[in-house]
Design an enzyme around this catalytic site. Sequence first.
Site, PDB file in Angstrom:
ATOM      1  N   ASP A 187       0.863  -1.176   0.000  1.00 11.99           N
ATOM      2  CA  ASP A 187       0.000   0.000   0.000  1.00 11.99           C
ATOM      3  C   ASP A 187       0.900   1.227   0.000  1.00 11.99           C
ATOM      4  OD1 ASP A 187      -2.503   1.454   0.430  1.00 11.99           O
ATOM      5  OD2 ASP A 187      -3.190  -0.437   1.312  1.00 11.99           O
ATOM      6  N   ASP A 283      -3.036   4.702  -2.267  1.00 13.58           N
ATOM      7  CA  ASP A 283      -4.112   5.224  -1.430  1.00 13.58           C
ATOM      8  C   ASP A 283      -4.561   6.620  -1.874  1.00 13.58           C
ATOM      9  OD1 ASP A 283      -5.575   4.703   1.148  1.00 13.58           O
ATOM     10  OD2 ASP A 283      -4.617   6.590   1.702  1.00 13.58           O
ATOM     11  N   GLU A 341      -6.317   3.855  -5.853  1.00  9.95           N
ATOM     12  CA  GLU A 341      -7.614   3.977  -5.187  1.00  9.95           C
ATOM     13  C   GLU A 341      -8.069   5.401  -5.447  1.00  9.95           C
ATOM     14  OE1 GLU A 341      -9.857   4.082  -0.942  1.00  9.95           O
ATOM     15  OE2 GLU A 341      -8.076   5.241  -1.391  1.00  9.95           O
ATOM     16  N   HIS A 412     -11.266  -3.124   3.184  1.00 14.34           N
ATOM     17  CA  HIS A 412     -11.254  -2.797   4.615  1.00 14.34           C
ATOM     18  C   HIS A 412     -12.027  -1.517   4.932  1.00 14.34           C
ATOM     19  CE1 HIS A 412      -8.293  -0.417   2.662  1.00 14.34           C
ATOM     20  NE2 HIS A 412      -8.206   0.359   3.723  1.00 14.34           N
ATOM     21  N   ASP A 413     -12.618  -0.882   3.925  1.00  9.71           N
ATOM     22  CA  ASP A 413     -13.364   0.361   4.153  1.00  9.71           C
ATOM     23  C   ASP A 413     -14.868   0.172   4.001  1.00  9.71           C
ATOM     24  OD1 ASP A 413     -11.053   1.873   4.516  1.00  9.71           O
ATOM     25  OD2 ASP A 413     -10.896   2.401   2.402  1.00  9.71           O
TER      26      ASP A 413
HETATM   27  O1  ISL Z   1     -14.273   6.283   4.693  1.00  9.71           O
HETATM   28  C1  ISL Z   1     -14.200   6.846   3.650  1.00  9.71           C
HETATM   29  C2  ISL Z   1     -14.554   8.267   3.524  1.00  9.71           C
HETATM   30  O2  ISL Z   1     -15.502   8.604   4.486  1.00  9.71           O
HETATM   31  C3  ISL Z   1     -13.752   6.111   2.502  1.00  9.71           C
HETATM   32  O3  ISL Z   1     -14.260   6.699   1.409  1.00  9.71           O
HETATM   33  C4  ISL Z   1     -12.225   6.061   2.508  1.00  9.71           C
HETATM   34  O4  ISL Z   1     -11.710   6.900   3.460  1.00  9.71           O
HETATM   35  C5  ISL Z   1     -11.631   6.454   1.196  1.00  9.71           C
HETATM   36  O5  ISL Z   1     -12.021   5.488   0.278  1.00  9.71           O
HETATM   37  C6  ISL Z   1     -10.122   6.519   1.273  1.00  9.71           C
HETATM   38  O6  ISL Z   1      -9.600   5.324   1.775  1.00  9.71           O
HETATM   39  C7  ISL Z   1      -8.241   5.154   1.955  1.00  9.71           C
HETATM   40  O7  ISL Z   1      -7.597   6.257   2.553  1.00  9.71           O
HETATM   41  C8  ISL Z   1      -7.937   6.566   3.897  1.00  9.71           C
HETATM   42  C9  ISL Z   1      -7.954   5.341   4.806  1.00  9.71           C
HETATM   43  O8  ISL Z   1      -8.602   5.657   5.995  1.00  9.71           O
HETATM   44  C10 ISL Z   1      -8.646   4.158   4.161  1.00  9.71           C
HETATM   45  O9  ISL Z   1      -8.577   3.025   4.981  1.00  9.71           O
HETATM   46  C11 ISL Z   1      -7.988   3.938   2.827  1.00  9.71           C
HETATM   47  O10 ISL Z   1      -8.454   2.795   2.175  1.00  9.71           O
HETATM   48  C12 ISL Z   1      -6.914   7.562   4.386  1.00  9.71           C
HETATM   49  O11 ISL Z   1      -5.642   7.065   4.188  1.00  9.71           O
END
Ligand code: ISL
Length: 632
Positions: A187, A283, A341, A412-413
């Site tokens: 990641d 990310d 992402e 995981h989100d």
């Molecule tokens: O929870 C969200 C916004 O309210 C999701 O949309 C998520 O935060 C977003 O997809 C971004 O995710 C990624 O970056 C974040 C982290 O918390 C997430 O776990 C990761 O997948 C910040 O690094």
Amino acid sequence: MTKISKPQIGNHSTIKEICSNPIGHDIVKKLLLQLKMQSKWIENPIVGLIRIGLIRKILRRKVDDGFFEAFFHLLNQEQNPYTGTRAENREKTWWKEAIFYQIYPRSFCDSNKDGIGDLGGVLEKLDYLKELGVDVIWLSPVYDSPNDDNGYDIRDYFNILSEFGTMEQFDCLLRAIHDKGMRLIMDLVVNHTSDEHPWFQMALKDPQSKYRDYYFLRTEQNNWTSFFSGSAWNYYEEQKLYGLHLFSKKQMDLNWENKELREDIKQMIRWWLAKGVDGFRMDVINYISKEENLPDGDKTIGSLMGYYGIEKYFYGPKLHMYLQEIRKEAFEPFQAFSVGEMPGIGQEMGKLLTGKNRRELDMFFSFDHLENPGKVRFDDYSYDLNYLKEYLMDWNQNYSSVCQLSLFYNNHDNPRFISKVTDDCSYHKLIAKLLAVIQFTQKGTPFIFQGDELGMTNSKFQHISDFRDIESLNLYRELVQEKGEGEVLRILNAGSRDQGRGVMIWNEHKYAGFSEKQPWIWSQEQPVVASVEEQKKDQNSVFVFYQDLLHFRKDNDTLIYGDTYFYGKHKKNIFAYRRADQSQSFYIHCNLSKQEQIFKTYYPVKTLLFSNYETLKADRMKPYEVRVYDCE
Ligand code: ISL
Ligand code: CA
């Protein structure tokens, strides 16, 4: 040859012109989706001729000028759509053929019995992954971190979090993965660092430090809000400065305008790639370029989206430049793979970010299929699978021909997809298998999230103290006064990211064989899902079904590079398609509902290869039934 530039988008532009702009196309499509309107609506020639100026007049009382200005500004950044050819996505590459598996290390397997999953745990389970048919592991962050956002807040990019293990263990894991013929992607979290990262510490401490400019430290804040509730600015009393954080207060956004920062990031990427890592999942990579001077976000967009400022950075002015730069100087020398992402990115913007000739990213995650139109993650509702069908048909036709689509339901989100469809356990196994067939027979690269192969579902969290995720805890604080404890818990049980973070169910022992100690996350009402140990012994299990399907996909290139033909496109509850090339063809027929459906194939079929029922009816499809056939 000089490009003839099109006239700027403005009040005089017609809907048709807006939709032929790549950003305009994606935004209009998203708006229609949220309003639950068919996109056919804008294809109507008369509607297409309507000018924006007229719409602006009609909406004058509801929508402020800032909205249109922000909209035009965004669209004028990008005039031309990506012009790729169909042949592009027929070119053979390993990452189109591979099956990816996301490991959330904290919840995968605990090797030293402290209740927290770790690298040793991943190493122990490599044979398990190999046996399942996994080709590439995506490891969620394992870098040193104070864990405010479970590792997405990195303190040291060159070290492993001690709870997870050591760098020696990491090296040993990487070697073992390669020895087994698998690959590893890490990641890459470079939109922000932890506030405990030495860069930020130095930036705060010393006004002369070059690191001040690595972040957004300002005397004034703007109106942007954080994804984790409240303002996106944290005030540093001693320095009398505000620092920008789109996520938690401990995740400080990096200023990519700074060239030295970009050099440091590229050097870090190369360091990991030189170790032998095969690529990165990047990310929130579409957030790295922010509009100059960080102007206030438009209020209409802010209240529509729930976050202020998003239009100033979700597709920022220098995004393409930054991506091209890191690709050229860090990824390409190692032939490394990249998947971005990118929340909020649609088809046309996606093509500009992943099209082969653009040399930016290989693939990206779009999230538009995870909720039904008009719904958000925290809504408690039953997901209608007819929308998944529409989404896949649409993306297949308008994206997959040129670029490679990522196919996934979980990460995981997000809460577990099966639980979004229904909380009736009696259907869960059927739905797990139905979804698996779609994931492994559609055109695209499948990403399994740990537990998918067991048919993992949500847990029930009884109390706020059962939750761990910062987003959920902040949301609780924000809403509890207004809505009351019971209602907030209902919202969190529906949408909390903790639902995706429950521990793997390895066996029937206490704590599911994940650990001997109470895991870091644990609800009293665990998901009703058979363990790996049980499922391996059961020929009808979701696990064995996954195993068979994964091998089926690997043995048949047709499923990877072949064309897709959809049937009964408007037939509700039925999803039917064929994957074919010159040598073979497979027919897939799904019942997307819990009602029986009449069964009649749209194409002559030969042998049944897969189904999620043991006995089939000749002329009926049972609830959530799926069949895969070999064709004449
Ligand atoms: O929870 C969200 C916004 O309210 C999701 O949309 C998520 O935060 C977003 O997809 C971004 O995710 C990624 O970056 C974040 C982290 O918390 C997430 O776990 C990761 O997948 C910040 O690094
Ligand atoms: Ca551990």
